[in-house]
Design an enzyme around this catalytic site. Structure first.
Site, short mmCIF file in Angstrom:
data_model
loop_
_atom_site.label_atom_id
_atom_site.label_comp_id
_atom_site.label_asym_id
_atom_site.label_seq_id
_atom_site.Cartn_x
_atom_site.Cartn_y
_atom_site.Cartn_z
N ASP A 33 7.32 -18.90 -12.19
CA ASP A 33 7.68 -17.83 -12.82
C ASP A 33 9.34 -17.61 -12.73
OD1 ASP A 33 7.61 -16.88 -10.45
OD2 ASP A 33 5.98 -15.57 -10.73
N ASP B 94 -2.53 -17.93 -16.45
CA ASP B 94 -2.54 -18.10 -14.95
C ASP B 94 -3.14 -16.69 -14.47
OD1 ASP B 94 0.30 -16.40 -15.42
OD2 ASP B 94 -0.17 -16.18 -13.37
#
Lengths: 379, 379
Positions: free
Chosen positions: A93, A268
């Site tokens: 991320d 996720d």
């Protein structure tokens, strides 16, 4: 500028899609669920178990990794895969989400977000350019643009401001990524809160910039599932069919089934490992709380039809005992059991889409969940 | 009455011995180190890793298991092996040692020790007969007699009183064990603190009663290593050559080498897993503290010549990061690394005794430890 496409759509079934995303560290079969290896480790699991459970790709958190051990250090040690021993694809991320949730003394400007580390109070600055640099140093196969993810509910004007800032940061992220070697990917992130026209505008704006793939961010932050699904329905028609779509931070098995039905390819979530640490097991018949006394004398496994050794090989009585005793092995076993359940669900989803039977698969899975756990053994 | 002997001495080298102890759940190669699976689980390790590391037998704590999940429950679930999934031999202690160290409101009488559980305050009574009953319910391959283990330093009169009580409890334990099926074993425990003549008297008394094997207890409780070794030297000449000898709660790799040189066959200790949880690794070149900053950038494994995958496969930098970040995986990896080190040491000891080279093996091992860890990489 249009970027090379590393995603190959193999089959569709309604809006649901199955395909293969090719990364420098291997192929990812989609729809894919990425277990979260926060700071270079999966909580309670060996990497070989993550692989054995069927995961093609895992997620690493840029915020954690940039603070400790540090991106430059990971780079000097050969990148995330060499550093951790996970030899498959990794997505990172941007760090933005956790700056907002974990860091202290955050200050957001057009240029960057500055913050103090929650570990030792050290000052850091995270700009779109630095986020890309960090993710490149980590050697991430798929990097995410820095965005501003705001909490819901929020005023429309605030949602719009954050969405527009995220679009400008998307452009800067793309420029910063230009020097990345071939094969590595950058995904843009569509924002827009719970406002349909802002979701559409954000997705359109990203596509104009052009990314290897597109994420939908700022959901699964406490809003009802119906809102999340509605926002997916706003954004996906704006996205190119031939590019991967990633719904960030989602979610429960139910959320995943619904999002796949609406054309999402990647997910996720920390839920399988976090819930495992709290004594919860995900199974064919729904979630089971192993802490419950009804399991104390039950010699049966969680699911004797499961192909995962720990799911069919350990008694509920043993798992109950481990959870009640606070034994690490309880968290370890339930984490792998849950990650394996998620991966088997994704496997079933992919097969069903390929065979054109996704709707009946989804109905069967939901019917099993609705049945609930098998009854306790009569004493 | 002389009990059947399940121990076969294969070779001796000086006082050091190697052999095989046959239990209902398989063979144990001696000298053997038993990792401690306290309450039916090894902390931070899967059972398959314990087996892969080379352990033939593990130890379970009767005190913990009788409180939770309870001996009758384990029996109803098929015994410890069926309950836990560890399919090899298990030795259980008597519960006495942990009653003394963990339980509340202990009261010792000739008949039994009564105490309150440290978990929920419930009252329990542990007599020699109940300890054997509990260990039989657990299905332990090797049961230990209940004894009174007192802390050192202590008055000679107190040491003698506890030793004599332990001998009377040894007799009662043996009677209680008479109905155990063939192949299961009961070990007596020699006490006597740091008083040579009491150590000899205790060992002689036990041999008169007659057991499948003999333990030396009440050591490794804080006394200097020299005292521990002296007490071993007092007790072992009293014990029959053809029966296994178990030094309880020992110890460091150094302690083990010294005790093997004095004729000990079996060991147990929490040290490999406990120290692992605290960031310490046992290696060929001694103990290494992975928390130390000097490992932060070191790409080298702990020991590239080790045959254990995690010892030669993970960098010091990664282990350091995991320990510093408090990641469960750090404790998991260091626990298996340490258990594997202990088992490889025992393997080397057994081979050396069989080849009549134990003395030179011991010197080489000690020289490696004395060298200390390999130097940090120059920056």
């Amino acid at each position: 500028m249009s970027l090379p496409n590393h995603f190959k759509l193999v089959a569709t079934d309604g809006a649901a899609r199955t395909g293969v995303l090719t990364t420098p560290h291997g192929a990812v079969r989609t729809p894919a669920f990425m277990p979260v290896g926060t700071a270079g480790a999966m909580k309670g699991m060996h990497w070989r178990e993550v692989r054995d459970a069927g995961a093609d790709i895992v997620l690493g958190n840029t915020y954690h990794l940039m603070l400790r051990p540090g991106a430059e250090r990971v780079a000097a040690l050969g990148g995330l895969q060499n550093f951790t021993g996970w030899q498959g694809p990794m997505l990172t991320d941007s760090g933005g989400f956790q700056v907002m949730s974990l860091a202290q003394l955050r200050k957001l400007s057009e240029r960057a977000v500055t913050f103090r580390s929650h570990i030792d109070g050290m000052s850091f600055e995270l700009s779109p350019e630095r986020s890309i640099e960090v993710q490149r140093l980590l050697g991430s196969d798929i990097a995410m643009q820095l965005d501003e993810c705001i909490r819901l509910p929020a005023e429309r004007s605030d949602i719009e401001r954050a969405m527009q800032l995220s679009l400008r940061w998307a452009e800067r992220s793309k420029r910063a990524f230009e020097t990345a070697p071939a094969g590595y990917m950058l995904f843009g992130i569509a924002q827009g809160g719970d406002v349909p026209e802002l979701r559409r505008a954000s997705a359109r704006g990203l596509v104009e910039i052009g990314f290897h793939g597109y994420a939908i961010g700022g959901l699964a932050v406490g809003e009802p599932q119906s809102v999340m699904l509605a926002m997916i329905e706003e954004a996906t028609p704006m996205l190119p069919q031939d590019r991967p779509r990633y719904l960030m931070g989602v979610g429960t098995p139910e959320d995943i089934l619904e999002a796949v039905a609406r054309g999402i390819d990647m997910f996720d979530c920390v839920m399988p490992t976090r819930n495992g640490r709290h004594g919860m097991a995900f199974t064919r018949y729904g979630q089971i709380n192993l802490r419950n006394a009804r399991h104390a004398d039950d010699p049966r496994p969680l699911d004797e039809q499961s192909a995962w050794p720990s799911t069919c090989g350990y008694s509920r009585a043993y798992l109950h005992h481990l959870v009640r005793s606070g034994e690490t092995l309880g968290a370890m076993l339930l984490s792998e059991i849950n990650v394996a359940y998620y991966q088997s669900l994704m496997h079933g989803i992919r097969d069903a889409i390929a065979q054109g039977t996704f709707e009946s698969f989804r109905e069967r899975i939901r019917a099993d969940w609705a049945k609930g756990d098998i009854a306790p053994r009569s004493a």
